[in-house]
Design a protein around this motif. Structure first.
Motif, PDB file in Angstrom:
ATOM      1  N   GLY A  60       0.829  -1.197   0.000  1.00  0.00           N
ATOM      2  CA  GLY A  60       0.000   0.000   0.000  1.00  0.00           C
ATOM      3  C   GLY A  60       0.861   1.242   0.000  1.00  0.00           C
ATOM      4  O   GLY A  60       0.366   2.351   0.095  1.00  0.00           O
ATOM      5  N   GLY A  61       2.164   1.043  -0.137  1.00  0.00           N
ATOM      6  CA  GLY A  61       3.097   2.162  -0.170  1.00  0.00           C
ATOM      7  C   GLY A  61       4.496   1.683   0.145  1.00  0.00           C
ATOM      8  O   GLY A  61       4.681   0.735   0.916  1.00  0.00           O
ATOM      9  N   PRO A  62       5.508   2.324  -0.456  1.00  0.00           N
ATOM     10  CA  PRO A  62       6.902   1.886  -0.233  1.00  0.00           C
ATOM     11  C   PRO A  62       7.347   2.040   1.215  1.00  0.00           C
ATOM     12  O   PRO A  62       8.238   1.319   1.667  1.00  0.00           O
ATOM     13  CB  PRO A  62       7.707   2.799  -1.169  1.00  0.00           C
ATOM     14  CG  PRO A  62       6.818   3.977  -1.439  1.00  0.00           C
ATOM     15  CD  PRO A  62       5.424   3.443  -1.397  1.00  0.00           C
ATOM     16  N   ASP A  63       6.749   2.977   1.958  1.00  0.00           N
ATOM     17  CA  ASP A  63       7.147   3.181   3.352  1.00  0.00           C
ATOM     18  C   ASP A  63       6.901   1.926   4.190  1.00  0.00           C
ATOM     19  O   ASP A  63       7.654   1.639   5.126  1.00  0.00           O
ATOM     20  CB  ASP A  63       6.387   4.360   3.952  1.00  0.00           C
ATOM     21  CG  ASP A  63       6.803   5.684   3.345  1.00  0.00           C
ATOM     22  OD1 ASP A  63       7.880   5.731   2.733  1.00  0.00           O
ATOM     23  OD2 ASP A  63       6.054   6.671   3.469  1.00  0.00           O
ATOM     24  N   ARG A  64       5.844   1.191   3.883  1.00  0.00           N
ATOM     25  CA  ARG A  64       5.552  -0.036   4.632  1.00  0.00           C
ATOM     26  C   ARG A  64       6.644  -1.076   4.418  1.00  0.00           C
ATOM     27  O   ARG A  64       7.100  -1.734   5.356  1.00  0.00           O
ATOM     28  CB  ARG A  64       4.197  -0.604   4.208  1.00  0.00           C
ATOM     29  CG  ARG A  64       3.012   0.331   4.404  1.00  0.00           C
ATOM     30  CD  ARG A  64       1.721  -0.351   3.988  1.00  0.00           C
ATOM     31  NE  ARG A  64       0.572   0.548   4.029  1.00  0.00           N
ATOM     32  CZ  ARG A  64      -0.680   0.180   3.766  1.00  0.00           C
ATOM     33  NH1 ARG A  64      -0.918  -1.093   3.438  1.00  0.00           N
ATOM     34  NH2 ARG A  64      -1.677   1.047   3.824  1.00  0.00           N
ATOM     35  N   ILE A  65       7.055  -1.230   3.169  1.00  0.00           N
ATOM     36  CA  ILE A  65       8.085  -2.218   2.839  1.00  0.00           C
ATOM     37  C   ILE A  65       9.421  -1.831   3.467  1.00  0.00           C
ATOM     38  O   ILE A  65      10.132  -2.664   4.036  1.00  0.00           O
ATOM     39  CB  ILE A  65       8.212  -2.366   1.317  1.00  0.00           C
ATOM     40  CG1 ILE A  65       6.883  -2.893   0.730  1.00  0.00           C
ATOM     41  CG2 ILE A  65       9.367  -3.289   0.948  1.00  0.00           C
ATOM     42  CD1 ILE A  65       6.838  -2.906  -0.781  1.00  0.00           C
ATOM     43  N   THR A  66       9.759  -0.547   3.375  1.00  0.00           N
ATOM     44  CA  THR A  66      11.009  -0.066   3.954  1.00  0.00           C
ATOM     45  C   THR A  66      11.042  -0.286   5.461  1.00  0.00           C
ATOM     46  O   THR A  66      12.047  -0.756   6.017  1.00  0.00           O
ATOM     47  CB  THR A  66      11.194   1.428   3.637  1.00  0.00           C
ATOM     48  OG1 THR A  66      11.223   1.616   2.219  1.00  0.00           O
ATOM     49  CG2 THR A  66      12.499   1.945   4.232  1.00  0.00           C
ATOM     50  N   ILE A 138       5.108  -9.561  13.674  1.00  0.00           N
ATOM     51  CA  ILE A 138       4.980  -8.106  13.687  1.00  0.00           C
ATOM     52  C   ILE A 138       4.213  -7.722  12.429  1.00  0.00           C
ATOM     53  O   ILE A 138       4.595  -8.114  11.318  1.00  0.00           O
ATOM     54  CB  ILE A 138       6.351  -7.424  13.710  1.00  0.00           C
ATOM     55  CG1 ILE A 138       7.100  -7.786  15.001  1.00  0.00           C
ATOM     56  CG2 ILE A 138       6.207  -5.910  13.592  1.00  0.00           C
ATOM     57  CD1 ILE A 138       8.537  -7.285  15.033  1.00  0.00           C
ATOM     58  N   LEU A 139       3.133  -6.993  12.594  1.00  0.00           N
ATOM     59  CA  LEU A 139       2.295  -6.573  11.473  1.00  0.00           C
ATOM     60  C   LEU A 139       2.616  -5.130  11.115  1.00  0.00           C
ATOM     61  O   LEU A 139       2.441  -4.223  11.936  1.00  0.00           O
ATOM     62  CB  LEU A 139       0.817  -6.710  11.833  1.00  0.00           C
ATOM     63  CG  LEU A 139      -0.192  -6.139  10.831  1.00  0.00           C
ATOM     64  CD1 LEU A 139      -0.057  -6.811   9.467  1.00  0.00           C
ATOM     65  CD2 LEU A 139      -1.608  -6.284  11.374  1.00  0.00           C
ATOM     66  N   VAL A 140       3.079  -4.911   9.893  1.00  0.00           N
ATOM     67  CA  VAL A 140       3.498  -3.592   9.444  1.00  0.00           C
ATOM     68  C   VAL A 140       2.521  -3.071   8.385  1.00  0.00           C
ATOM     69  O   VAL A 140       2.358  -3.670   7.319  1.00  0.00           O
ATOM     70  CB  VAL A 140       4.925  -3.632   8.853  1.00  0.00           C
ATOM     71  CG1 VAL A 140       5.356  -2.229   8.421  1.00  0.00           C
ATOM     72  CG2 VAL A 140       5.908  -4.205   9.864  1.00  0.00           C
ATOM     73  N   THR A 141       1.879  -1.957   8.705  1.00  0.00           N
ATOM     74  CA  THR A 141       1.009  -1.284   7.736  1.00  0.00           C
ATOM     75  C   THR A 141       0.791   0.147   8.214  1.00  0.00           C
ATOM     76  O   THR A 141       1.276   0.534   9.280  1.00  0.00           O
ATOM     77  CB  THR A 141      -0.331  -2.027   7.560  1.00  0.00           C
ATOM     78  OG1 THR A 141      -1.054  -1.432   6.466  1.00  0.00           O
ATOM     79  CG2 THR A 141      -1.170  -1.966   8.812  1.00  0.00           C
ATOM     80  N   SER A 142       0.074   0.926   7.443  1.00  0.00           N
ATOM     81  CA  SER A 142      -0.169   2.328   7.817  1.00  0.00           C
ATOM     82  C   SER A 142      -0.956   2.404   9.117  1.00  0.00           C
ATOM     83  O   SER A 142      -1.803   1.545   9.396  1.00  0.00           O
ATOM     84  CB  SER A 142      -0.937   3.038   6.707  1.00  0.00           C
ATOM     85  OG  SER A 142      -0.190   3.051   5.506  1.00  0.00           O
TER      86      SER A 142
END
Length: 208
Positions: A60-66, A138-142
């Motif tokens: 949903g955006g490169p920031d999440r992957i980073t 660990i769940l990473v999202t906005s």
């Protein structure tokens, strides 16, 4: 006939007043819940994230992957799943998003292409977790997406501990959101989806 008509009108007015009252209560509950929803969203990332067996990042955006890959490099999980990747996007393209040499990408990152929405993310992540017998992720999202995503993944893997990790975008203004129409629309949309998820148990085909 006139008396009967009068009684019918009175009954109609009473029903109308009841309906209006119920609608007002529902609207007030919705608005109050929305303000609570926005107030409880994380404004800052965790300062000391506890390690888990694995890490799951929702696209949903490169920031999440980073952010997710940074956690992987810090040893916060053994492997990283990036779920919901478009079929036309391969691992090499995702590797280019990650800063630095990305030395752990080839060995420790899995890319999932099947999920098309948050429910699909949950199913894809649950299968990945079961295959590896993980007990925590660990769940990473906005940050605005975390409440609904945590709910969906929790339903898909009830025996797994989920540790939310919020990601923040420069275009998202959580403080003073009412002054930013784009942020306001996004938060209202996400809050509505969250309510539907609570009500219908994740059976809606809502997009991420």
């Amino acid at each position: 006939m006139a008396a009967g008509g009068t009684r019918g009108q009175r009954t109609g007015w009473r029903l109308l007043r009841v309906a209006v009252g119920l609608a007002a209560l529902i609207a007030a509950a919705y608005v109050g819940g929305f303000f609570l929803f926005t107030a409880e969203l994380d404004r800052t990332p965790p300062t000391d994230m506890q390690a888990a067996d694995g890490i799951v990042a929702l696209t949903g955006g490169p920031d999440r992957i980073t952010a997710a890959y940074r956690l992987l490099e810090e040893g916060k999980g053994a492997r990283l799943l990036i779920t919901g990747v478009h079929p036309d996007v391969d691992a090499r393209s995702l590797k280019g998003i990650v800063p630095g040499e990305a030395s752990k990408f080839d060995c420790c990152v899995d890319v999932g292409h099947r999920a098309e929405n948050t429910i699909g993310n949950a199913d894809e992540a649950a299968e990945w977790v079961r295959q590896r017998d993980y007990r925590s992720i660990i769940l990473v999202t906005s940050t605005y997406h975390l409440p609904r995503a945590t709910l969906e993944l929790g339903r898909a893997m009830p025996d797994v501990e989920i540790r939310p990790y919020p990601v923040f975008q420069d275009t998202l203004h959580l403080d003073g959101w009412w002054a930013y129409p784009g942020t306001t629309r996004l938060l209202i949309s996400e809050y509505t989806k969250y309510l539907l998820t609570l009500s219908f148990g994740g059976q809606s085909s809502m997009s991420s």
